[in-house]
Design a protein around this motif. Structure first.
Motif, PDB file in Angstrom:
ATOM      1  N   ILE B 180       5.112   8.716  15.888  1.00 16.59           N
ATOM      2  CA  ILE B 180       5.522   8.208  15.168  1.00 16.59           C
ATOM      3  C   ILE B 180       5.120   8.255  13.575  1.00 16.59           C
ATOM      4  O   ILE B 180       3.937   8.742  12.998  1.00 16.59           O
ATOM      5  CB  ILE B 180       5.513   6.573  15.641  1.00 16.59           C
ATOM      6  CG1 ILE B 180       4.632   6.262  16.150  1.00 16.59           C
ATOM      7  CG2 ILE B 180       7.358   7.277  17.056  1.00 16.59           C
ATOM      8  CD1 ILE B 180       4.560   4.968  16.385  1.00 16.59           C
ATOM      9  N   TYR B 181       6.085   7.148  12.945  1.00 18.01           N
ATOM     10  CA  TYR B 181       5.170   7.338  11.634  1.00 18.01           C
ATOM     11  C   TYR B 181       5.680   6.033  11.149  1.00 18.01           C
ATOM     12  O   TYR B 181       6.434   5.175  11.701  1.00 18.01           O
ATOM     13  CB  TYR B 181       6.577   8.111  10.068  1.00 18.01           C
ATOM     14  CG  TYR B 181       6.896   7.672   9.115  1.00 18.01           C
ATOM     15  CD1 TYR B 181       4.766   7.626   8.466  1.00 18.01           C
ATOM     16  CD2 TYR B 181       7.052   6.663   8.086  1.00 18.01           C
ATOM     17  CE1 TYR B 181       5.044   7.535   7.292  1.00 18.01           C
ATOM     18  CE2 TYR B 181       6.940   6.693   7.073  1.00 18.01           C
ATOM     19  CZ  TYR B 181       5.368   7.047   6.732  1.00 18.01           C
ATOM     20  OH  TYR B 181       5.204   6.499   4.783  1.00 18.01           O
ATOM     21  N   ILE B 182       4.903   5.385  10.853  1.00 17.52           N
ATOM     22  CA  ILE B 182       4.068   4.200  10.735  1.00 17.52           C
ATOM     23  C   ILE B 182       3.895   2.974   9.014  1.00 17.52           C
ATOM     24  O   ILE B 182       3.608   3.764   8.624  1.00 17.52           O
ATOM     25  CB  ILE B 182       2.697   2.893  11.528  1.00 17.52           C
ATOM     26  CG1 ILE B 182       2.559   3.758  12.615  1.00 17.52           C
ATOM     27  CG2 ILE B 182       2.735   2.252  11.437  1.00 17.52           C
ATOM     28  CD1 ILE B 182       1.411   3.428  13.208  1.00 17.52           C
ATOM     29  N   PRO B 183       5.311   3.174   8.524  1.00 22.02           N
ATOM     30  CA  PRO B 183       5.450   3.122   7.400  1.00 22.02           C
ATOM     31  C   PRO B 183       4.469   1.724   6.292  1.00 22.02           C
ATOM     32  O   PRO B 183       4.304   1.011   7.889  1.00 22.02           O
ATOM     33  CB  PRO B 183       7.170   2.729   7.496  1.00 22.02           C
ATOM     34  CG  PRO B 183       7.616   1.200   8.268  1.00 22.02           C
ATOM     35  CD  PRO B 183       6.677   2.465   9.670  1.00 22.02           C
ATOM     36  N   ASP B 184       4.241   2.294   5.509  1.00 19.76           N
ATOM     37  CA  ASP B 184       3.606   0.803   5.017  1.00 19.76           C
ATOM     38  C   ASP B 184       4.043  -0.509   4.198  1.00 19.76           C
ATOM     39  O   ASP B 184       5.828  -0.482   4.431  1.00 19.76           O
ATOM     40  CB  ASP B 184       3.258   0.911   3.490  1.00 19.76           C
ATOM     41  CG  ASP B 184       1.635   1.899   2.974  1.00 19.76           C
ATOM     42  OD1 ASP B 184       1.167   1.476   4.716  1.00 19.76           O
ATOM     43  OD2 ASP B 184       1.064   2.221   2.062  1.00 19.76           O
ATOM     44  N   PRO B 185       4.070  -1.559   4.815  1.00 20.99           N
ATOM     45  CA  PRO B 185       5.158  -2.634   4.406  1.00 20.99           C
ATOM     46  C   PRO B 185       6.152  -2.912   3.431  1.00 20.99           C
ATOM     47  O   PRO B 185       7.697  -3.090   2.823  1.00 20.99           O
ATOM     48  CB  PRO B 185       4.006  -4.115   3.962  1.00 20.99           C
ATOM     49  CG  PRO B 185       2.779  -3.722   4.363  1.00 20.99           C
ATOM     50  CD  PRO B 185       2.767  -2.138   4.896  1.00 20.99           C
ATOM     51  N   GLU B 186       5.631  -1.638   2.093  1.00 15.32           N
ATOM     52  CA  GLU B 186       5.796  -2.202   0.833  1.00 15.32           C
ATOM     53  C   GLU B 186       7.919  -0.924   0.509  1.00 15.32           C
ATOM     54  O   GLU B 186       8.196  -1.185   0.191  1.00 15.32           O
ATOM     55  CB  GLU B 186       5.690  -1.066   0.327  1.00 15.32           C
ATOM     56  CG  GLU B 186       4.693  -2.154  -0.670  1.00 15.32           C
ATOM     57  CD  GLU B 186       3.110  -1.679  -0.010  1.00 15.32           C
ATOM     58  OE1 GLU B 186       2.775  -1.039   0.692  1.00 15.32           O
ATOM     59  OE2 GLU B 186       2.311  -2.855   0.282  1.00 15.32           O
ATOM     60  N   GLU B 187       7.172  -0.280   1.954  1.00 16.11           N
ATOM     61  CA  GLU B 187       8.830   0.893   2.385  1.00 16.11           C
ATOM     62  C   GLU B 187       9.700   0.380   3.284  1.00 16.11           C
ATOM     63  O   GLU B 187      10.803   0.141   3.192  1.00 16.11           O
ATOM     64  CB  GLU B 187       7.663   2.307   3.520  1.00 16.11           C
ATOM     65  CG  GLU B 187       7.436   2.882   2.417  1.00 16.11           C
ATOM     66  CD  GLU B 187       6.362   3.826   3.579  1.00 16.11           C
ATOM     67  OE1 GLU B 187       7.686   5.662   3.793  1.00 16.11           O
ATOM     68  OE2 GLU B 187       5.677   3.962   4.016  1.00 16.11           O
ATOM     69  N   VAL B 188       9.019  -0.917   3.889  1.00 14.23           N
ATOM     70  CA  VAL B 188      10.244  -1.850   4.414  1.00 14.23           C
ATOM     71  C   VAL B 188      10.244  -3.338   4.099  1.00 14.23           C
ATOM     72  O   VAL B 188       9.624  -3.770   2.995  1.00 14.23           O
ATOM     73  CB  VAL B 188       9.968  -1.789   6.241  1.00 14.23           C
ATOM     74  CG1 VAL B 188      10.251  -0.679   7.236  1.00 14.23           C
ATOM     75  CG2 VAL B 188       8.276  -1.744   6.012  1.00 14.23           C
ATOM     76  N   GLU B 189      11.594  -3.870   4.394  1.00 12.49           N
ATOM     77  CA  GLU B 189      11.356  -4.862   4.118  1.00 12.49           C
ATOM     78  C   GLU B 189      11.144  -5.549   5.076  1.00 12.49           C
ATOM     79  O   GLU B 189      10.799  -5.561   6.142  1.00 12.49           O
ATOM     80  CB  GLU B 189      12.993  -5.530   3.837  1.00 12.49           C
ATOM     81  CG  GLU B 189      13.531  -6.846   2.971  1.00 12.49           C
ATOM     82  CD  GLU B 189      15.070  -7.082   3.870  1.00 12.49           C
ATOM     83  OE1 GLU B 189      15.652  -6.209   4.742  1.00 12.49           O
ATOM     84  OE2 GLU B 189      15.549  -8.022   3.308  1.00 12.49           O
ATOM     85  N   VAL B 190       9.915  -7.034   4.390  1.00 11.18           N
ATOM     86  CA  VAL B 190       9.178  -7.560   5.300  1.00 11.18           C
ATOM     87  C   VAL B 190       9.676  -8.787   4.596  1.00 11.18           C
ATOM     88  O   VAL B 190       9.347  -9.387   3.546  1.00 11.18           O
ATOM     89  CB  VAL B 190       8.051  -7.174   4.846  1.00 11.18           C
ATOM     90  CG1 VAL B 190       7.240  -8.698   6.049  1.00 11.18           C
ATOM     91  CG2 VAL B 190       7.357  -6.630   5.779  1.00 11.18           C
ATOM     92  N   VAL B 191      10.256  -9.327   5.657  1.00  9.20           N
ATOM     93  CA  VAL B 191      10.509 -11.211   4.986  1.00  9.20           C
ATOM     94  C   VAL B 191       9.568 -12.306   5.574  1.00  9.20           C
ATOM     95  O   VAL B 191       9.208 -12.457   6.546  1.00  9.20           O
ATOM     96  CB  VAL B 191      11.896 -10.928   5.902  1.00  9.20           C
ATOM     97  CG1 VAL B 191      12.641 -12.873   4.942  1.00  9.20           C
ATOM     98  CG2 VAL B 191      12.842 -10.349   5.511  1.00  9.20           C
ATOM     99  N   ASP B 192       9.475 -12.996   4.156  1.00  3.17           N
ATOM    100  CA  ASP B 192       8.799 -14.181   4.788  1.00  3.17           C
ATOM    101  C   ASP B 192       9.381 -15.334   5.576  1.00  3.17           C
ATOM    102  O   ASP B 192      10.420 -15.694   4.504  1.00  3.17           O
ATOM    103  CB  ASP B 192       8.409 -14.529   3.627  1.00  3.17           C
ATOM    104  CG  ASP B 192       6.780 -13.360   4.204  1.00  3.17           C
ATOM    105  OD1 ASP B 192       6.370 -13.595   5.762  1.00  3.17           O
ATOM    106  OD2 ASP B 192       6.223 -12.814   3.345  1.00  3.17           O
ATOM    107  N   ARG B 193       9.742 -16.859   5.624  1.00  3.18           N
ATOM    108  CA  ARG B 193      10.334 -17.473   5.967  1.00  3.18           C
ATOM    109  C   ARG B 193      10.023 -18.754   4.398  1.00  3.18           C
ATOM    110  O   ARG B 193       9.164 -18.668   3.811  1.00  3.18           O
ATOM    111  CB  ARG B 193       9.659 -18.592   7.196  1.00  3.18           C
ATOM    112  CG  ARG B 193       8.479 -19.033   6.741  1.00  3.18           C
ATOM    113  CD  ARG B 193       7.896 -19.796   7.463  1.00  3.18           C
ATOM    114  NE  ARG B 193       7.119 -19.075   8.934  1.00  3.18           N
ATOM    115  CZ  ARG B 193       7.043 -19.778   9.913  1.00  3.18           C
ATOM    116  NH1 ARG B 193       6.364 -20.823  10.183  1.00  3.18           N
ATOM    117  NH2 ARG B 193       6.429 -18.547  10.948  1.00  3.18           N
TER     118      ARG B 193
END
Lengths: 315, 398
Positions: B180-193
């Protein structure tokens, strides 16, 4: 000098909803005096409670407050303390909430020695739900679910907490607020898990059914079960049967506190050269990031590294 | 760029949670979910994050509620029996409206059931497990790679909607190692409250003019301290209890609307070879992979069959299922239980198409051949897809 309680209370929530003669207000007052003496700021304090009369304290104190479900306040508090080791975390609750349904969480908070102070308002009864007997109702006493008197033995919660490894265990009495304040203050100051078991009257739901409806009379009755720790030392085992010892019952200044132990574990883990440790330290090299080239991977696997992410984003 | 790893879905979920910004984990050991805490227990101290094994399942989700209410992203992981124990506190998280991710690695039930074997028997529990009229989001990835992405999405939805999100995997998926491929946080959208734009003095945790009111971190990043009250009782905008019927109804309706008004964003699904399909397989999780094989095989013979695969199980993709029902002759729901999502599909289809089920709760994956047989002959009951010889290997029963 008298303490300005209004500083710590949400005055718009007054009057207190507790019954006349209830001990909860006395315990809250002692607790606020102790906080005031320690000079702790409201912004650094968090309080959690479960369900019950005593659990309503979270509505009145002007801290970060969380009113949760029955019996679980100590577990919730552990989560808060572990996430914010530099803040003060407290739990208020009754005997039904903390000892009976929540007993398992109490045991393990004692064992962990997590720096949470639990003020247990022990009124020997389930007050809010209408006077059902609890694990602390004295044998033979009447309750709404024990019209002929209870037939179960009770528990000495302090002995249980000491056995489970709590760092600080004390028993106080709502009829002795001066000493109670000192006991609570010492518990608050203690770095580790502290439990203050407070015998406190419930004249409406315990007292009336046991012909002790007068709060003063009920306090006298509760007092007859209590002996000071100094006096207890001079008493035989036989004489102490059925009695509950008051005062500081246990204080372990050697036992490590949980968040401090965890800090030690973090230091140990971060000293390693594993991926995430390096990630945190910012010392990752290109080799750490990707040991197989994309071209090699394409040969090994039906889709390359970008495709799954792209495909998933399209869904 | 992220990392490539050879992991099972459990470890994948753990790694993905860290990408999504996991700040607190509390759990209790239960098969077949163990690799999640095992992996996190190694990594979280390296990242300086708290990891706890609690005294029971109840304590672990409650500790998570404490952490998330105070402002930290939290997750707990379990399987069937543990998921049952967590229900009350899951309801509290719905009521307090705190973000939370609960992973349920489904195993065979009821009760202790089949600890090491897969099932999809907790689908209805994921929807209605805790008491009261509560909203819920439940996601179901079909392989370890998708488990990575769906875990990140679970955190994002939880943070965005102040809502507990249940991630449903199963005992088979969670132990199948794949690359599997584990993306870096920058590659996916990471939402904070979302954080409030008002001062602590003017802040209310359930402000009326929001669909999803901002949930202030108790100790905000800018140093401000937001002191407020959260209660598991019915509450008004201040977070303090009320029994006022007007605010009670308002609260429950808003809690549901914050989900139902944003289906576009919450729903995720896949259409597989559905363009000209006359039969539609509805499958999710591991079962969808078997359905894909069966569909390919049937297509080779010219049978017009496709698949609708919901990644978001709850809220259910009603509009999409209704649309499919108006276009196809048969709908076949394949799942490792005695017919749970089938009930939801039947409700939504409302008689517009014939609905059949491939239902197997035997603790083994549904085989492509079983789904293939059903495609050929929808009204015929599907038997356990194992030979006598294979059954012998399991032992027992004599």
């Amino acid at each position: 000098m008298a303490v300005d309680y209004t500083k710590y209370l949400r005055m718009d929530k007054m009057p207190l909803y507790w019954c006349p003669g209830c001990g909860d207000g006395i315990v809250l007052k002692c607790y606020l005096e102790a906080i005031d003496e320690l000079g702790w700021g409201k912004d650094d304090c968090a309080m959690v409670s479960g369900i019950g009369c005593a659990a309503r304290v979270t509505g009145y104190v002007d801290f970060h407050t969380l009113h949760t479900i029955h019996g679980r306040a100590i577990a919730v508090a552990a989560g808060i303390k572990m996430s914010h080791p530099d803040k003060h975390v407290f739990v208020f609750g009754g005997d039904g909430d903390i000892v009976h349904i929540g007993g398992n969480h109490l045991l393990h908070a004692c064992r962990r020695n997590v720096d949470v102070t639990v003020v247990l308002i022990n009124n020997w009864i389930y007050g809010m739900t209408g006077g059902q007997h609890s694990c602390t109702t004295p044998p033979g006493a009447k309750a709404s679910t024990a019209p002929r008197g209870t037939f179960e033995p009770t528990i000495d919660v302090c002995q249980m907490a000491i056995g489970a490894g709590a760092g600080y265990v004390a028993r106080g009495f709502a009829g002795d607020p001066t000493r109670l304040k000192k006991l609570i203050k010492e518990g608050l100051e203690y770095k580790g898990f502290s439990l203050i078991d407070v015998f406190s009257p419930c004249p409406i739901n315990f007292g009336r059914r046991n012909k002790l409806g007068d709060p003063a009379k009920l306090l006298e009755h509760m007092k007859s079960f209590l002996v000071s720790s100094a006096k207890a030392k001079r008493m035989s085992e036989e004489e102490l049967k059925g009695k509950f010892v008051m005062g500081v019952l246990h204080k372990d200044t050697e036992k490590p506190e949980l968040t401090a132990s965890y800090k030690g574990l973090i230091e140990k883990a971060q000293a390693s050269d594993e991926y995430w440790a390096k990630y945190v330290k910012g010392t990752l090299t290109e080799d750490d990031k990707d040991k197989i080239t994309r071209e090699e991977l394409k040969k090994l696997y039906p889709y390359d590294v970008e495709t799954p992410l792209k495909e998933w984003k399209k869904l | 760029m992220g990392r490539i790893a050879f992991l099972n879905a459990n470890a994948a979920v753990a790694e993905a949670a860290l990408v999504a910004g996991l700040g607190f984990y509390a759990g209790y050991p239960i098969t077949p979910s163990s690799e999640v805490p095992e992996r996190l227990s190694k990594i979280m101290p390296e990242k300086g994050l708290p990891f706890m094994m609690m005294e029971d399942e109840i304590a672990s989700i409650n500790a998570c509620v404490g952490a998330t209410a105070s402002g930290v992203k939290a997750m707990t992981c379990t399987s069937g029996p543990g998921y049952s124990l967590k229900q009350e506190a899951l309801g509290m998280a719905c009521m307090l409206e705190v973000p939370l991710v609960v992973v349920n690695v489904m195993r065979g039930g009821p009760s202790t059931g089949l600890p090491t074997r897969p099932s999809q028997q907790d689908v209805m529990q994921a929807r209605w497990g805790t008491h009261g009229d509560h909203p819920i989001i439940a996601l179901s990835p079909c392989n370890a790679q998708e488990a990575v992405f769906e875990t990140i999405r679970a955190f994002n939805l939880a943070e965005k909607y102040r809502q507990p999100v249940v991630l449903l995997t199963d005992g088979s998926l969670s132990h199948l190692h794949t690359k599997i491929y584990i993306p870096d946080p920058e590659e996916v959208e990471v939402v904070d409250r979302a954080q409030p734009d008002v001062d602590p003095d003017n802040y209310y945790p359930y402000e009326y003019n929001y669909e999803v009111p901002p949930l202030a971190k108790w100790w905000a990043d800018d140093g401000k301290s937001y002191r407020y009250h959260l209660s598991s009782l019915i509450h008004d905008k201040t977070g303090f209890p009320t029994v006022n019927p007007k605010y009670t109804q308002w609260l429950l309706e808003r809690m549901h609307k914050k989900i139902s008004n944003h289906l576009d964003e919450i729903l995720k699904y896949e259409y597989y070879k559905m363009d000209d399909a006359e039969t539609c397989i509805i499958a999710y999780g591991s079962t969808a992979e078997a359905a894909r094989v069966a569909i390919d095989q049937a297509r080779e013979e010219g049978i017009k069959v496709g698949m609708f695969r919901p990644l978001t199980l709850w809220p259910s993709p009603e509009e999409q299922i209704r649309d499919i029902a108006s276009k196809v002759k048969n709908v076949i729901v394949a799942e490792m239980n005695l017919g749970q999502y089938l009930l939801e599909v039947e409700r939504v289809v409302g008689g517009k198409a014939a609905v059949y089920g491939v239902n197997q709760a035997a603790g083994v994956l549904i085989r492509p051949s079983q789904i293939y047989d059903k495609i050929k002959n929808p009204s015929k009951r599907v038997e356990i897809g194992l030979t006598e010889e294979e059954l012998k290997r399991f032992g027992g029963g004599e």
